[in-house]
Motif scaffolding. Structure first.
Motif, PDB file in Angstrom:
ATOM      1  N   ALA A 122       6.227 105.989 -27.673  1.00 43.17           N
ATOM      2  CA  ALA A 122       7.679 106.137 -27.785  1.00 43.17           C
ATOM      3  C   ALA A 122       8.183 107.224 -26.843  1.00 43.17           C
ATOM      4  N   ALA A 123       7.471 108.332 -26.787  1.00 47.09           N
ATOM      5  CA  ALA A 123       7.867 109.417 -25.891  1.00 47.09           C
ATOM      6  C   ALA A 123       7.715 109.003 -24.429  1.00 47.09           C
ATOM      7  N   ALA A 124       6.682 108.220 -24.135  1.00 45.80           N
ATOM      8  CA  ALA A 124       6.457 107.778 -22.755  1.00 45.80           C
ATOM      9  C   ALA A 124       7.606 106.910 -22.262  1.00 45.80           C
ATOM     10  N   ARG A 125       8.153 106.084 -23.142  1.00 48.92           N
ATOM     11  CA  ARG A 125       9.266 105.219 -22.744  1.00 48.92           C
ATOM     12  C   ARG A 125      10.463 106.035 -22.254  1.00 48.92           C
ATOM     13  N   GLU A 126      10.681 107.172 -22.885  1.00 44.09           N
ATOM     14  CA  GLU A 126      11.870 107.968 -22.578  1.00 44.09           C
ATOM     15  C   GLU A 126      11.891 108.466 -21.141  1.00 44.09           C
ATOM     16  N   GLY A 127      10.713 108.604 -20.531  1.00 48.43           N
ATOM     17  CA  GLY A 127      10.677 109.154 -19.183  1.00 48.43           C
ATOM     18  C   GLY A 127      10.565 108.141 -18.068  1.00 48.43           C
ATOM     19  N   VAL A 128      10.540 106.846 -18.394  1.00 47.92           N
ATOM     20  CA  VAL A 128      10.268 105.842 -17.366  1.00 47.92           C
ATOM     21  C   VAL A 128      11.382 105.770 -16.328  1.00 47.92           C
ATOM     22  N   ARG A 129      12.629 105.833 -16.760  1.00 50.83           N
ATOM     23  CA  ARG A 129      13.728 105.678 -15.796  1.00 50.83           C
ATOM     24  C   ARG A 129      13.660 106.747 -14.710  1.00 50.83           C
ATOM     25  N   VAL A 176       6.859  94.343 -25.805  1.00 54.38           N
ATOM     26  CA  VAL A 176       7.462  94.009 -24.519  1.00 54.38           C
ATOM     27  C   VAL A 176       8.950  94.352 -24.490  1.00 54.38           C
ATOM     28  N   ALA A 177       9.679  93.986 -25.518  1.00 59.27           N
ATOM     29  CA  ALA A 177      11.125  94.207 -25.522  1.00 59.27           C
ATOM     30  C   ALA A 177      11.460  95.687 -25.462  1.00 59.27           C
ATOM     31  N   ALA A 178      10.815  96.486 -26.310  1.00 61.76           N
ATOM     32  CA  ALA A 178      11.096  97.925 -26.329  1.00 61.76           C
ATOM     33  C   ALA A 178      10.729  98.577 -25.001  1.00 61.76           C
ATOM     34  N   ASP A 179       9.598  98.184 -24.437  1.00 54.95           N
ATOM     35  CA  ASP A 179       9.167  98.777 -23.170  1.00 54.95           C
ATOM     36  C   ASP A 179      10.112  98.396 -22.032  1.00 54.95           C
ATOM     37  N   CYS A 180      10.554  97.144 -22.009  1.00 52.62           N
ATOM     38  CA  CYS A 180      11.466  96.714 -20.945  1.00 52.62           C
ATOM     39  C   CYS A 180      12.846  97.341 -21.097  1.00 52.62           C
ATOM     40  N   GLU A 181      13.329  97.461 -22.321  1.00 61.10           N
ATOM     41  CA  GLU A 181      14.619  98.130 -22.542  1.00 61.10           C
ATOM     42  C   GLU A 181      14.582  99.538 -21.965  1.00 61.10           C
ATOM     43  N   ALA A 182      13.441 100.196 -22.097  1.00 59.36           N
ATOM     44  CA  ALA A 182      13.317 101.567 -21.607  1.00 59.36           C
ATOM     45  C   ALA A 182      13.053 101.629 -20.112  1.00 59.36           C
ATOM     46  N   GLY A 183      12.418 100.586 -19.557  1.00 60.19           N
ATOM     47  CA  GLY A 183      11.899 100.725 -18.207  1.00 60.19           C
ATOM     48  C   GLY A 183      12.475  99.851 -17.126  1.00 60.19           C
ATOM     49  N   VAL A 184      13.327  98.890 -17.449  1.00 59.43           N
ATOM     50  CA  VAL A 184      13.878  98.019 -16.409  1.00 59.43           C
ATOM     51  C   VAL A 184      15.171  98.634 -15.884  1.00 59.43           C
ATOM     52  N   TRP A 185      15.059  99.281 -14.745  1.00 60.05           N
ATOM     53  CA  TRP A 185      16.183  99.949 -14.093  1.00 60.05           C
ATOM     54  C   TRP A 185      16.113  99.709 -12.598  1.00 60.05           C
ATOM     55  N   PRO A 186      17.214  99.926 -11.877  1.00 61.51           N
ATOM     56  CA  PRO A 186      17.173  99.759 -10.429  1.00 61.51           C
ATOM     57  C   PRO A 186      16.010 100.540  -9.810  1.00 61.51           C
ATOM     58  N   GLY A 187      15.323  99.908  -8.876  1.00 59.74           N
ATOM     59  CA  GLY A 187      14.155 100.516  -8.246  1.00 59.74           C
ATOM     60  C   GLY A 187      12.848  99.940  -8.742  1.00 59.74           C
ATOM     61  N   LEU A 188      12.892  99.204  -9.863  1.00 61.43           N
ATOM     62  CA  LEU A 188      11.668  98.604 -10.402  1.00 61.43           C
ATOM     63  C   LEU A 188      11.416  97.266  -9.717  1.00 61.43           C
ATOM     64  N   CYS A 189      10.191  97.054  -9.241  1.00 62.07           N
ATOM     65  CA  CYS A 189       9.895  95.801  -8.534  1.00 62.07           C
ATOM     66  C   CYS A 189       9.218  94.767  -9.418  1.00 62.07           C
ATOM     67  N   ASP A 249       2.299 103.191 -16.351  1.00 58.74           N
ATOM     68  CA  ASP A 249       1.577 102.519 -17.429  1.00 58.74           C
ATOM     69  C   ASP A 249       2.039 102.992 -18.801  1.00 58.74           C
ATOM     70  N   LEU A 250       2.452 102.033 -19.618  1.00 57.01           N
ATOM     71  CA  LEU A 250       2.768 102.311 -21.016  1.00 57.01           C
ATOM     72  C   LEU A 250       1.693 101.745 -21.950  1.00 57.01           C
ATOM     73  N   GLU A 251       0.660 101.130 -21.361  1.00 59.07           N
ATOM     74  CA  GLU A 251      -0.328 100.452 -22.197  1.00 59.07           C
ATOM     75  C   GLU A 251      -1.602 101.281 -22.374  1.00 59.07           C
ATOM     76  N   ASP A 252      -2.698 100.888 -21.722  1.00 57.12           N
ATOM     77  CA  ASP A 252      -4.014 101.446 -22.035  1.00 57.12           C
ATOM     78  C   ASP A 252      -4.130 102.955 -21.831  1.00 57.12           C
ATOM     79  N   SER A 253      -3.407 103.521 -20.868  1.00 59.21           N
ATOM     80  CA  SER A 253      -3.585 104.947 -20.588  1.00 59.21           C
ATOM     81  C   SER A 253      -2.662 105.839 -21.415  1.00 59.21           C
ATOM     82  N   VAL A 254      -1.919 105.243 -22.344  1.00 61.60           N
ATOM     83  CA  VAL A 254      -1.040 106.018 -23.219  1.00 61.60           C
ATOM     84  C   VAL A 254      -1.506 105.855 -24.662  1.00 61.60           C
ATOM     85  N   ALA A 255      -1.777 106.969 -25.329  1.00 59.01           N
ATOM     86  CA  ALA A 255      -2.229 106.922 -26.724  1.00 59.01           C
ATOM     87  C   ALA A 255      -1.144 106.322 -27.611  1.00 59.01           C
ATOM     88  N   PRO A 256      -1.535 105.630 -28.673  1.00 63.57           N
ATOM     89  CA  PRO A 256      -0.540 104.975 -29.543  1.00 63.57           C
ATOM     90  C   PRO A 256       0.572 105.901 -30.004  1.00 63.57           C
TER      91      PRO A 256
END
Length: 327
Positions: free
Chosen positions: A44-51, A73-86, A33-40
């Motif tokens: 940015a830091a949360a995105r870095e660890g998604v892969r 959406v664009a920034a989150d997907c750039e950080a998080g769309v990698w092989p293994g994501l369903c 989750d990058l939305e409700d459970s992550v403080a504003p």
């Protein structure tokens, strides 16, 4: 047959101990989750660890999905769309255009990152009156939308001026729930959501085990095949309830036998305990038996993977203790 995704457990993408330990809970899908459970200030830091997190949460046999922010959406997907994501969980979906834009973005990222084209699904969340109004357009906007029907109960009640806790006594979201469920069925999509039941069984409730079990059983009977979980305590109820029971499978097998025997005799339908078993009923029974087998396989794989992880951790702990004791 749809993939087995009974329980979709939200896990904050920025809390390392949750990401590393979520494999223990047995969810079919872990939704980073990058939305409700992550403080504003932490997004940015949360995105870095998604892969890295995608691989970590899958160690127990779960699939990995990602909930993005509707305004990033664009920034989150750039950080998080990698092989293994369903899948990408799209909150606050209100228009077909949002879904189409996300589809285009996912196609670009899949091509750039050597991923199968169209492999990442889109799971829209309906959380406003505008979203309910546009449900059909949203659900039909992309072939990536393969399941549909989940309501963001907290945001939707707020948007409608409804007291959230009233859901314990009355299905104040009954119209919206029926609308999105009807849309899913009309489009032939897997129904993601819950049937309302009285008691503490909303998406926010996890302390009443009996209420959760009743909710999941009613949801299965109402055609739901997956649901979001905000706490690990909800996972077991979803995995148990959103599948055919042993008695269901036994009855389905009897129905198939009755129809098969009737067909062998050249009859149009069979009869089981005074109930007509026609071709459509037999097909549904066969599908339920097959899905029960898929659920059993999924659970067996997850159990095996969790035991492997437990043994690996025990071995690591033993090595660490031995090193500490060596003079």
């Amino acid at each position: 047959m749809p993939p087995v995704r009974r329980s979709l457990l939200f896990t904050p993408a920025n809390v390392r101990r949750f990401v590393e330990g979520v494999w223990r809970h047995g969810a079919d899908v872990v939704v980073l989750d990058l939305e409700d459970s992550v403080a504003p200030g932490e997004k940015a830091a949360a995105r870095e660890g998604v892969r890295e997190a995608i691989a970590l949460v899958g160690r127990g046999g779960s699939e990995a999905a990602l909930r993005v922010n509707a305004d990033a959406v664009a920034a989150d997907c750039e950080a998080g769309v990698w092989p293994g994501l369903c899948a990408i969980v799209l909150p606050k979906a209100e228009s077909a255009e949002q879904v189409r834009e996300l589809d285009t973005l996912l196609s670009r990222l899949e091509a750039a990152r050597s991923m199968a084209g169209g492999g990442v699904e889109i799971m829209p969340m309906i959380e406003s009156a505008a979203g309910v109004r546009s449900a059909y357009e949203i659900a039909s906007a992309s072939a990536r939308v393969r399941s549909f029907g989940v309501l963001g109960e907290a945001d939707l009640t707020a948007d409608l001026g409804i007291v959230f806790d009233d859901l314990h006594e009355t299905d104040v979201l009954g119209y919206a729930r029926g609308e999105v469920g009807l849309v899913a069925r009309a489009l032939g999509l897997t129904v993601n959501g819950r049937v309302w039941t009285p008691g503490r069984s909303t998406i926010a409730d996890y302390g009443d085990a009996e209420a959760l079990d009743r909710s999941m059983q009613a949801s299965w009977e109402g055609g739901c095949r997956s649901t979001f979980c905000v706490h690990p305590a909800q996972v077991a109820a979803a995995n148990r309830g959103l599948r055919p029971s042993e008695s269901d499978v036994a009855m389905c097998a009897e129905a198939v036998r009755a129809y098969t025997e009737a067909h062998r005799q050249g009859l149009a339908y069979g009869v089981r305990q005074g109930v007509i078993i026609d071709a459509a009923t037999a097909r549904s029974a066969l599908a339920a038996i097959g899905y029960a087998m898929e659920c059993a396989t999924k659970d067996a794989v997850k159990l095996l993977r969790r035991r492997e992880m437990e043994r690996a951790q025990e071995a690591a702990n033993a090595d660490s203790t031995g090193d500490a004791e060596t003079p």
